[in-house]
Design a protein around this motif. Sequence first.
Motif, PDB file in Angstrom:
ATOM      1  N   GLY A   4      -5.122   5.957  -3.739  1.00 23.25           N
ATOM      2  CA  GLY A   4      -5.646   5.523  -2.451  1.00 23.25           C
ATOM      3  C   GLY A   4      -6.835   6.301  -1.938  1.00 23.25           C
ATOM      4  O   GLY A   4      -7.449   5.913  -0.942  1.00 23.25           O
ATOM      5  N   PHE A   5      -7.206   7.388  -2.616  1.00 18.15           N
ATOM      6  CA  PHE A   5      -8.342   8.187  -2.171  1.00 18.15           C
ATOM      7  C   PHE A   5      -9.615   7.653  -2.829  1.00 18.15           C
ATOM      8  O   PHE A   5     -10.237   8.294  -3.684  1.00 18.15           O
ATOM      9  CB  PHE A   5      -8.121   9.664  -2.515  1.00 18.15           C
ATOM     10  CG  PHE A   5      -9.088  10.589  -1.816  1.00 18.15           C
ATOM     11  CD1 PHE A   5      -8.907  10.923  -0.486  1.00 18.15           C
ATOM     12  CD2 PHE A   5     -10.170  11.130  -2.495  1.00 18.15           C
ATOM     13  CE1 PHE A   5      -9.800  11.771   0.169  1.00 18.15           C
ATOM     14  CE2 PHE A   5     -11.050  11.985  -1.854  1.00 18.15           C
ATOM     15  CZ  PHE A   5     -10.878  12.303  -0.524  1.00 18.15           C
ATOM     16  N   GLU A  37      -5.264   5.129   5.654  1.00 21.13           N
ATOM     17  CA  GLU A  37      -6.064   4.009   6.153  1.00 21.13           C
ATOM     18  C   GLU A  37      -6.121   2.881   5.119  1.00 21.13           C
ATOM     19  O   GLU A  37      -5.985   1.702   5.458  1.00 21.13           O
ATOM     20  CB  GLU A  37      -7.482   4.480   6.479  1.00 21.13           C
ATOM     21  CG  GLU A  37      -7.575   5.387   7.692  1.00 21.13           C
ATOM     22  CD  GLU A  37      -8.975   5.948   7.871  1.00 21.13           C
ATOM     23  OE1 GLU A  37      -9.895   5.508   7.140  1.00 21.13           O
ATOM     24  OE2 GLU A  37      -9.153   6.818   8.735  1.00 21.13           O
ATOM     25  N   ASN A  38      -6.324   3.244   3.859  1.00 20.27           N
ATOM     26  CA  ASN A  38      -6.398   2.225   2.810  1.00 20.27           C
ATOM     27  C   ASN A  38      -5.058   1.531   2.598  1.00 20.27           C
ATOM     28  O   ASN A  38      -5.009   0.342   2.250  1.00 20.27           O
ATOM     29  CB  ASN A  38      -6.873   2.862   1.505  1.00 20.27           C
ATOM     30  CG  ASN A  38      -8.381   3.049   1.477  1.00 20.27           C
ATOM     31  OD1 ASN A  38      -9.119   2.355   2.172  1.00 20.27           O
ATOM     32  ND2 ASN A  38      -8.845   3.985   0.662  1.00 20.27           N
ATOM     33  N   LEU A  39      -3.983   2.260   2.803  1.00 23.29           N
ATOM     34  CA  LEU A  39      -2.661   1.649   2.704  1.00 23.29           C
ATOM     35  C   LEU A  39      -2.494   0.570   3.770  1.00 23.29           C
ATOM     36  O   LEU A  39      -2.002  -0.533   3.489  1.00 23.29           O
ATOM     37  CB  LEU A  39      -1.585   2.723   2.847  1.00 23.29           C
ATOM     38  CG  LEU A  39      -0.134   2.245   2.836  1.00 23.29           C
ATOM     39  CD1 LEU A  39       0.199   1.523   1.535  1.00 23.29           C
ATOM     40  CD2 LEU A  39       0.814   3.434   3.049  1.00 23.29           C
ATOM     41  N   GLN A  40      -2.894   0.882   4.982  1.00 27.65           N
ATOM     42  CA  GLN A  40      -2.821  -0.109   6.062  1.00 27.65           C
ATOM     43  C   GLN A  40      -3.707  -1.315   5.751  1.00 27.65           C
ATOM     44  O   GLN A  40      -3.332  -2.465   6.037  1.00 27.65           O
ATOM     45  CB  GLN A  40      -3.259   0.538   7.384  1.00 27.65           C
ATOM     46  CG  GLN A  40      -2.357   1.633   7.899  1.00 27.65           C
ATOM     47  CD  GLN A  40      -1.070   1.102   8.521  1.00 27.65           C
ATOM     48  OE1 GLN A  40      -0.929  -0.104   8.754  1.00 27.65           O
ATOM     49  NE2 GLN A  40      -0.128   1.985   8.792  1.00 27.65           N
ATOM     50  N   VAL A  48       6.147   5.528   8.523  1.00 28.74           N
ATOM     51  CA  VAL A  48       4.896   4.871   8.141  1.00 28.74           C
ATOM     52  C   VAL A  48       5.183   3.696   7.221  1.00 28.74           C
ATOM     53  O   VAL A  48       4.663   2.585   7.402  1.00 28.74           O
ATOM     54  CB  VAL A  48       3.957   5.874   7.431  1.00 28.74           C
ATOM     55  CG1 VAL A  48       2.706   5.166   6.916  1.00 28.74           C
ATOM     56  CG2 VAL A  48       3.579   7.010   8.361  1.00 28.74           C
ATOM     57  N   ILE A  49       6.039   3.932   6.247  1.00 27.30           N
ATOM     58  CA  ILE A  49       6.355   2.896   5.263  1.00 27.30           C
ATOM     59  C   ILE A  49       7.106   1.744   5.916  1.00 27.30           C
ATOM     60  O   ILE A  49       6.837   0.568   5.653  1.00 27.30           O
ATOM     61  CB  ILE A  49       7.169   3.499   4.113  1.00 27.30           C
ATOM     62  CG1 ILE A  49       6.305   4.521   3.361  1.00 27.30           C
ATOM     63  CG2 ILE A  49       7.674   2.422   3.171  1.00 27.30           C
ATOM     64  CD1 ILE A  49       7.069   5.366   2.370  1.00 27.30           C
TER      65      ILE A  49
END
Length: 287
Positions: A162-163, A204-207, A237-238
Amino acid sequence: MKAVIADIKPMAAHDGPGIRTTVFFKGCPLRCLWCHNPETLSSRPQLAYYAHKCINCMECVAVCPQKAHTFRDGVHIFHRERCTGCGACQRVCLGEALRLYGEEVTVDSLLPRLLRDKPFYDSSGGGVTLSGGECLMQADFCRELLKALKQEGIHTAVDTCGFVPRQALEKVAEFTDLFLYDLKAFDPQVHIACTGQDNGLILENLQYLDSLGKAIEIRIPYVPGHNHRQPELLEPVIRGLSHVTHTEILPYHNYAGSKYEALGLKNTLPEALPTKEQTDALQARFL
């Protein structure tokens, strides 16, 4: 268009649903203390020397144009600083003590290799997973490969930390059926200590992927003494996401020690291993 890969693993059973082939791309933006694929950290080809396999055949000495291999008193000396990663020595090594991690491929050269096991994908609900390192450091290539796989009717998965820039996810999302998304820590300072980077972009990318409605499998490595409280902190969060299909607690192991030595890298693997009871207790939180 070309990419550099470290390995291709057929018949993989833990990189998404069914029987899969996993392609490990070279290059990673993180430096996790517990990395079990150190051969994928660098984006360049690297020669690994597994000293315990050397049978002193001396074939490498004859073919190396850089004289990176010498023998003294019956002992093989690998001058790593001279090696350019051409792979000539690997091809003649009788003891398989030398392995080049870093193969340049095109979509056209790689696709037939991935299609060999299509009957197994079809019968098991499997497919192809792009992993690393961080495969999305080579996002343009991944997009073209994933597109070609979808044209062949193959299930696709992308394993990412995700980075990466948002644009990398945008390039591959259309042709990706499942994202295997690694979460190492919730606390930014813990994340920096464990990986060398902040986790703001990762969250942020996960969202963002969740907002696209993409299926996501969360993977949390559990490393006692380093991110031992982080799975609990990540739980809210998950649970706030709408498209997580599963959350997997991955118990840390230290099997990769020989790779660090063979690559001439500093071994950063932690000593403490998780117990089955610890891992099971954490996994139960996400069932």
